[in-house]
Design a protein around this motif. Structure first.
Motif, PDB file in Angstrom:
ATOM      1  N   THR A  84      -7.344 -39.616  78.877  1.00 52.54           N
ATOM      2  CA  THR A  84      -8.140 -40.763  79.204  1.00 52.54           C
ATOM      3  C   THR A  84      -7.168 -42.028  79.088  1.00 52.54           C
ATOM      4  O   THR A  84      -7.324 -42.856  79.948  1.00 52.54           O
ATOM      5  N   SER A  87      -4.868 -42.075  81.988  1.00 51.17           N
ATOM      6  CA  SER A  87      -5.377 -42.272  83.317  1.00 51.17           C
ATOM      7  C   SER A  87      -5.726 -43.623  83.267  1.00 51.17           C
ATOM      8  O   SER A  87      -5.651 -44.296  84.436  1.00 51.17           O
ATOM      9  N   ASN A 277       1.196 -34.804  83.492  1.00 47.19           N
ATOM     10  CA  ASN A 277       1.571 -33.575  84.126  1.00 47.19           C
ATOM     11  C   ASN A 277       2.158 -32.262  82.971  1.00 47.19           C
ATOM     12  O   ASN A 277       1.646 -31.318  83.010  1.00 47.19           O
ATOM     13  N   LEU A 280      -1.016 -31.292  81.550  1.00 47.10           N
ATOM     14  CA  LEU A 280      -1.855 -30.401  82.310  1.00 47.10           C
ATOM     15  C   LEU A 280      -0.902 -29.055  82.591  1.00 47.10           C
ATOM     16  O   LEU A 280      -1.285 -28.379  83.459  1.00 47.10           O
ATOM     17  N   LEU A 286      -2.264 -30.517  90.537  1.00 46.50           N
ATOM     18  CA  LEU A 286      -3.407 -31.174  90.017  1.00 46.50           C
ATOM     19  C   LEU A 286      -3.168 -32.578  89.517  1.00 46.50           C
ATOM     20  O   LEU A 286      -4.006 -33.583  89.940  1.00 46.50           O
ATOM     21  N   SER A 287      -2.015 -32.895  88.878  1.00 48.73           N
ATOM     22  CA  SER A 287      -1.543 -34.230  88.401  1.00 48.73           C
ATOM     23  C   SER A 287      -1.246 -35.110  89.762  1.00 48.73           C
ATOM     24  O   SER A 287      -1.512 -36.144  89.626  1.00 48.73           O
ATOM     25  N   SER A 289      -2.307 -34.824  92.693  1.00 49.02           N
ATOM     26  CA  SER A 289      -3.753 -35.052  93.299  1.00 49.02           C
ATOM     27  C   SER A 289      -4.497 -35.902  92.713  1.00 49.02           C
ATOM     28  O   SER A 289      -5.148 -36.915  93.365  1.00 49.02           O
ATOM     29  N   TYR A 290      -4.556 -36.016  91.179  1.00 54.81           N
ATOM     30  CA  TYR A 290      -5.389 -37.000  90.477  1.00 54.81           C
ATOM     31  C   TYR A 290      -4.709 -38.552  90.986  1.00 54.81           C
ATOM     32  O   TYR A 290      -5.616 -39.448  90.930  1.00 54.81           O
ATOM     33  N   ILE A 293      -5.981 -39.443  94.311  1.00 54.54           N
ATOM     34  CA  ILE A 293      -7.235 -40.007  94.300  1.00 54.54           C
ATOM     35  C   ILE A 293      -7.535 -41.236  93.526  1.00 54.54           C
ATOM     36  O   ILE A 293      -8.387 -42.083  94.082  1.00 54.54           O
ATOM     37  N   LEU A 294      -6.885 -41.695  92.404  1.00 49.96           N
ATOM     38  CA  LEU A 294      -7.087 -42.881  91.833  1.00 49.96           C
ATOM     39  C   LEU A 294      -6.505 -43.843  92.750  1.00 49.96           C
ATOM     40  O   LEU A 294      -7.197 -45.128  92.898  1.00 49.96           O
TER      41      LEU A 294
END
Length: 341
Positions: A84, A87, A277, A280, A286-287, A289-290, A293-294
């Motif tokens: 969190t 992010s 990264n 995860l 995954l990282s 793509s995240y 998206i943000l």
């Protein structure tokens, strides 16, 4: 692992990055011309928090993911808390960068076009590893430090120190809250470096180099704008740059000097994406793509709604305060459990 100089350079950028826009303007909204008091108190409190983090994280060997690899509820909560935090740092940094560039540099350029090259560069530098981030920070550090010091001295010509008087006109409650905000914004990014095995003395020195630069920026802003104007501007640190003159012919350099803030934001995002990264399990797809998206959420939706942007700038600090306190408590509990085991 980063070298001693790379740690110093990265810490310089991390301790300053979150103040851009919402950070500084919120402190001035609370304290006005007494903001320098909260900055000094916040620096002292920040040193105490650094001591606490050092004591609780001294046993981290390797990366954070290995430290939290044991499957239990406490480790899951800690992982989620760090996720969190990462992010939130990326989210606020992208929003600040996009808002700054679209407001003062490329006012007619869509935000998605502004952010796309930054996102691609972040992905590239993360694929190259942490050492690459350290080298970039090491190159930018002397340039940004020189510009910061030069800016401080150039603005002294337009400074009016009567703007600081009388002192302590702000309520103790507001000064205390501004102190907590200053401490949080300067210390929270240092959690990105808890995996680095740095001596305590170096940690404190590295923290002070960046934070004291921030204190002088607040003093600069107050001495140039005064109590009323510092509460009006959304980017007061940018507004004072227009006052810079050198021998009465070197002026209008605000866009050149503001380059250092882009360096702050880029380094903190590069460090955060690297740590995300690792958290995860090095699942880059995954990282990355995240991150994309943000960026799309910010550029295609949030920035098109001014009221949402202002609400975020006014409230994101309290999320950082909560996360910082929560992580300290969790690390305290983990430290006690480790001693019992």
């Amino acid at each position: 692992m980063l070298t001693k100089n790379q740690n110093m350079a990265i810490n310089f950028f991390l301790s300053r990055a979150l103040f851009l826009g919402g950070g500084v303007s919120n402190i001035f909204a609370l304290c006005g011309k007494d903001a320098w008091i909260s900055a000094i108190l916040g620096t002292l409190l920040g040193v105490v928090i650094i001591l606490i983090f050092y004591y609780y994280t001294i046993n981290i060997k390797g990366n954070l993911n290995n430290y939290l690899k044991k499957k239990n509820f406490l480790n899951y909560i800690l992982k989620f808390s760090f996720f969190t935090l990462y992010s939130l740092i990326i989210f606020i940094s992208i929003l600040s960068l996009s808002t700054l560039v679209s407001s003062y540099y490329l006012s007619h350029t869509p935000s998605i076009v502004i952010c796309a090259p930054i996102v691609l560069l972040l992905i590239y530098i993360t694929m190259k590893g942490l050492k690459c981030v350290g080298r970039v920070a090491q190159i930018l550090f002397p340039i940004c430090l020189f510009i910061t010091i030069t800016k401080i001295f150039l603005l002294m010509e337009t400074a009016d120190f009567s703007y600081f008087l009388p002192i302590f006109t702000t309520s103790c409650k507001n000064i205390f809250l501004a102190t907590i905000i200053f401490t949080t914004l300067s210390v929270a990014p240092s959690l990105l470096l808890i995996e680095e095995q740095i001596p305590l003395k170096n940690k404190i020195i590295n923290y002070l180099i960046g934070t004291l630069a921030g204190v002088f920026v607040i003093i600069n802003i107050t001495s140039v704008l005064g109590d009323t104007l510092v509460r009006i501007f959304s980017f007061p640190e940018y507004a004072i740059l227009r006052k810079i003159e050198f021998f009465r012919f070197f002026e209008n350099v605000e866009n050149i000097i503001a380059f250092i803030w882009l360096g702050d934001l880029f380094i903190i995002m590069a460090m955060t994406l690297n740590r995300l990264n690792n958290l995860l399990n090095n699942k880059r797809l995954l990282s990355f793509s995240y991150l994309i998206i943000l960026s799309l959420i910010i550029t295609l939706y949030i920035e098109n709604h001014f009221n949402i942007v202002m609400h975020i700038y006014n409230t994101f600090i309290y999320l950082f305060i909560f996360l910082l306190i929560f992580i300290i408590i969790l690390l305290f509990i983990k430290n006690i459990k480790r001693k019992k085991e």
